[in-house]
Design a protein around this motif. Sequence first.
Motif, short mmCIF file in Angstrom:
data_model
loop_
_atom_site.label_atom_id
_atom_site.label_comp_id
_atom_site.label_asym_id
_atom_site.label_seq_id
_atom_site.Cartn_x
_atom_site.Cartn_y
_atom_site.Cartn_z
N SER A 103 0.82 -1.31 -0.10
CA SER A 103 0.02 -0.14 0.02
C SER A 103 0.81 1.22 -0.11
CB SER A 103 -0.98 -0.03 1.41
OG SER A 103 -1.74 -0.88 1.14
N CYS A 104 2.00 1.29 -0.62
CA CYS A 104 2.66 2.34 -0.95
C CYS A 104 3.38 2.59 -2.32
CB CYS A 104 4.05 2.45 0.24
SG CYS A 104 5.04 1.14 -0.12
N GLU A 105 4.06 3.39 -2.59
CA GLU A 105 4.78 3.69 -3.77
C GLU A 105 6.00 3.42 -3.73
OE1 GLU A 105 3.22 4.23 -6.66
OE2 GLU A 105 1.56 4.26 -5.83
N ASP A 106 6.69 3.44 -2.68
CA ASP A 106 8.28 2.89 -2.58
C ASP A 106 8.46 2.38 -1.23
OD1 ASP A 106 11.25 3.09 -3.83
OD2 ASP A 106 11.26 3.42 -1.95
N LEU A 107 9.38 1.32 -0.85
CA LEU A 107 9.66 0.79 0.31
C LEU A 107 10.24 1.82 1.36
CD1 LEU A 107 10.81 -2.45 -0.95
CD2 LEU A 107 8.48 -2.16 -0.23
N GLU A 108 10.88 2.73 0.89
CA GLU A 108 11.16 3.75 1.81
C GLU A 108 10.10 4.70 2.59
OE1 GLU A 108 14.21 3.56 2.72
OE2 GLU A 108 15.15 2.30 1.07
N GLN A 109 8.90 4.64 2.06
CA GLN A 109 8.21 5.36 2.61
C GLN A 109 7.54 4.79 3.92
OE1 GLN A 109 4.45 6.19 0.06
NE2 GLN A 109 3.22 6.22 1.42
N PRO A 110 6.95 3.30 4.16
CA PRO A 110 6.76 2.98 5.23
C PRO A 110 7.94 2.85 6.20
CG PRO A 110 6.65 1.25 3.76
CD PRO A 110 6.73 2.50 2.94
N ALA A 111 9.14 2.70 5.73
CA ALA A 111 10.27 2.59 6.57
C ALA A 111 10.46 3.94 7.25
CB ALA A 111 11.43 2.20 5.71
N SER A 112 10.41 5.26 6.46
CA SER A 112 10.42 6.48 7.06
C SER A 112 9.33 6.63 8.04
CB SER A 112 10.24 7.46 6.02
OG SER A 112 10.34 8.73 6.47
N GLU A 113 8.00 6.30 7.94
CA GLU A 113 6.69 6.61 8.78
C GLU A 113 7.23 5.50 10.26
OE1 GLU A 113 3.58 5.09 6.58
OE2 GLU A 113 3.42 6.88 5.48
N LEU A 114 7.69 4.41 9.80
CA LEU A 114 8.20 3.48 10.93
C LEU A 114 9.09 4.27 12.04
CD1 LEU A 114 7.24 1.00 12.57
CD2 LEU A 114 9.17 -0.45 10.96
N ARG A 115 10.13 4.83 11.34
CA ARG A 115 11.31 5.37 12.14
C ARG A 115 10.84 6.70 12.95
NH1 ARG A 115 14.25 5.71 7.95
NH2 ARG A 115 15.69 4.18 8.34
N GLU A 116 9.84 7.25 12.17
CA GLU A 116 9.12 8.55 12.77
C GLU A 116 8.49 8.13 14.28
OE1 GLU A 116 5.77 12.24 12.38
OE2 GLU A 116 6.68 10.79 10.80
N LEU A 117 7.76 6.93 14.22
CA LEU A 117 6.94 6.35 15.32
C LEU A 117 8.02 5.72 16.26
CD1 LEU A 117 4.23 4.42 13.61
CD2 LEU A 117 3.82 6.62 15.07
N LEU A 118 9.18 5.21 16.00
CA LEU A 118 9.96 4.87 16.78
C LEU A 118 10.73 5.83 17.74
CD1 LEU A 118 11.63 1.75 14.79
CD2 LEU A 118 10.03 1.52 16.85
N HIS A 119 10.89 6.87 16.99
CA HIS A 119 11.53 7.84 17.60
C HIS A 119 10.56 8.91 18.68
CE1 HIS A 119 14.88 6.68 15.10
NE2 HIS A 119 15.65 7.30 15.97
N LEU A 120 9.55 8.65 18.74
CA LEU A 120 8.48 9.57 19.59
C LEU A 120 8.96 9.25 20.79
CD1 LEU A 120 4.90 8.61 18.27
CD2 LEU A 120 6.21 11.02 18.00
N ALA A 121 9.37 10.15 21.54
CA ALA A 121 9.90 10.49 23.11
C ALA A 121 8.73 10.31 23.69
CB ALA A 121 10.65 11.53 23.24
N PRO A 122 8.88 9.55 24.86
CA PRO A 122 7.88 9.38 26.06
C PRO A 122 7.24 10.90 26.35
CG PRO A 122 9.67 7.92 26.37
CD PRO A 122 10.16 8.77 25.33
N PRO A 123 5.96 10.85 26.50
CA PRO A 123 5.60 12.42 26.86
C PRO A 123 5.86 12.53 28.34
CG PRO A 123 3.70 10.85 26.55
CD PRO A 123 4.98 10.07 26.15
N VAL A 124 6.48 13.64 28.62
CA VAL A 124 6.73 13.94 29.90
C VAL A 124 6.10 15.13 30.71
CG1 VAL A 124 9.01 13.44 29.91
CG2 VAL A 124 8.58 15.59 29.24
N SER A 125 5.11 15.42 29.84
CA SER A 125 4.05 16.71 30.45
C SER A 125 2.78 16.36 29.77
CB SER A 125 4.53 18.13 30.31
OG SER A 125 4.69 18.47 28.70
N PHE A 126 1.73 17.13 30.55
CA PHE A 126 0.41 17.01 30.15
C PHE A 126 0.21 17.33 28.70
CE2 PHE A 126 -4.20 16.85 29.93
CZ PHE A 126 -4.74 18.06 29.28
N TRP A 127 0.92 18.47 28.32
CA TRP A 127 0.66 19.18 26.97
C TRP A 127 1.37 18.17 25.82
CZ3 TRP A 127 -2.99 22.26 26.20
CH2 TRP A 127 -3.24 23.01 27.04
#
Length: 510
Positions: free
Chosen positions: A81-105
């Motif tokens: 469901s993508c045009e190139d295999l790097e697309q979901p890899a980039s999205e996965l990298r972004e999700l993996l690098h989401l830092a744990p939230p430390v504040s309400f905001w």
Amino acid sequence: MAYRSLRTFLERLERAGELVRVSEPVDPVLEMAALADRAAKQEGPALLFERPRAPSAGASSAFPVAMNLFGTRRRTAWALSCEDLEQPASELRELLHLAPPVSFWEKVKLLPRLGKLAAYMPKHVADGPVREIVEDEPDLGALPVLTTWPHDGGPFITLPQVVTRDPETGLRNVGMYRLQVLGPRRLAMHWQLHKTATAHYRAYQKRGERMPVAIALGGDPALTYCASAPLPPGIDEYLFAGFLRKEGVPLVKCVSHDLEVPAEADLVIEGFVDPRAPLVREGPFGDHTGYYSLADDYPVLEVTAITRRADAVYPATVVGPPPMEDLWLGKATERLFLPMLQMVFPEVTDMSFPAEGVFHNLCFVAMRKEYPGHAKKLMHGMWGSGQMANTKTLVVFDDDVDVQDHAQCAWRAFANVDAKRDLVVVDGPVDVLDHAAPFFALGGKIGVDATRKWAEEGGREWPEPCVHPPEILARMDALYARLVPGAPPPRRPRIPVPRAASWSPKKGVA
């Protein structure tokens, strides 16, 4: 886009000129595999065999057969469901690098992303197209199951989604294992020593209970890919498919037991494995190594039902001497799992599994080297990481090497390696199909440090590769493009990053 059926995907391929319909009768015994083998090796089209020859003289199977679906990088990307295999890899990298939230905001800011992830969860539905026809008296002989090589032990299902469940935790696993047809209602289950389904089988064996199994075929091709993906333990394959599809996978309960399967699959084979029953002889089989894997003993599945769409398409693949269609399934795994590997080994900048290495025999890795012995540390770390444990040859390069250019890798490795200093040989687990190993699933592995050697590693003055200045290359590349219209882009060494002549804990690397 999510595909509602395998036919929906085939229609997209046909509109793009990527599908050939085979209208003349072709035999599932050897003939289909031979034609698909040629198409795969030439990065040819997907094939839809509309009239598979049936066992009875002059008859055709009711099920068309789709092959070489993943036979190019572009088709594999479309299947995910993508045009190139790097697309979901980039999205996965972004999700993996989401830092744990430390504040309400910060938590509030993450809600939209978390909401999107929630939308990828499997959806439980009451019914679906895969139950349009329910066969309580199933006959596997009605399916056009392929015999792919002359010395195979029989016909094998080769592109399944095998659904099992841990009886202790209730966690689902979806794996891809070859399944030999032994009779109208019997299948040999080739789940290997290191696979999750084997662990589930052992758990049922300890409990003395029958093990429910479901085998889904077809549906959205992302589901098929996810069955082959080496996901970390506890990560649901159908959740991962939802991430790729950007839509949760609808699941329906089986008719023989309470396992759930994709509601939009083409066929589902249901049954039970009795761990108290004697094992059955399975194989030999022409495998992805390019050689026949030997016959061995495996559990048997007693089939209790087959459910299917009224217009079901039977998907199949052929594995053997590379390159084959599974090259592109492996390439998808390489691109998608690189971000996960980089979470553990941030020094890794890229990796590649050449087709000739049939995935587990050879891996090229590029890294940012930061201290003496770093390449060897990376080797041992990767050999201790998930499915990378089965990698038999691991070659590590500096990050200015393009590991996707295998000719460049061969040049760099042979130029940079001293056999006595730079080779690491260890014992450890290997793929159970590795016929070269002296023992079953246990053998030797080699690491090759093809990085520049620093003074502390026994390196003398180290030369740099010959590269023209960037401004001259840009002008001359533009001139060459005018002189030779349609010429492919150049592939040349990257300009190396300057390195310090020596290292110390205080000054690090310049």
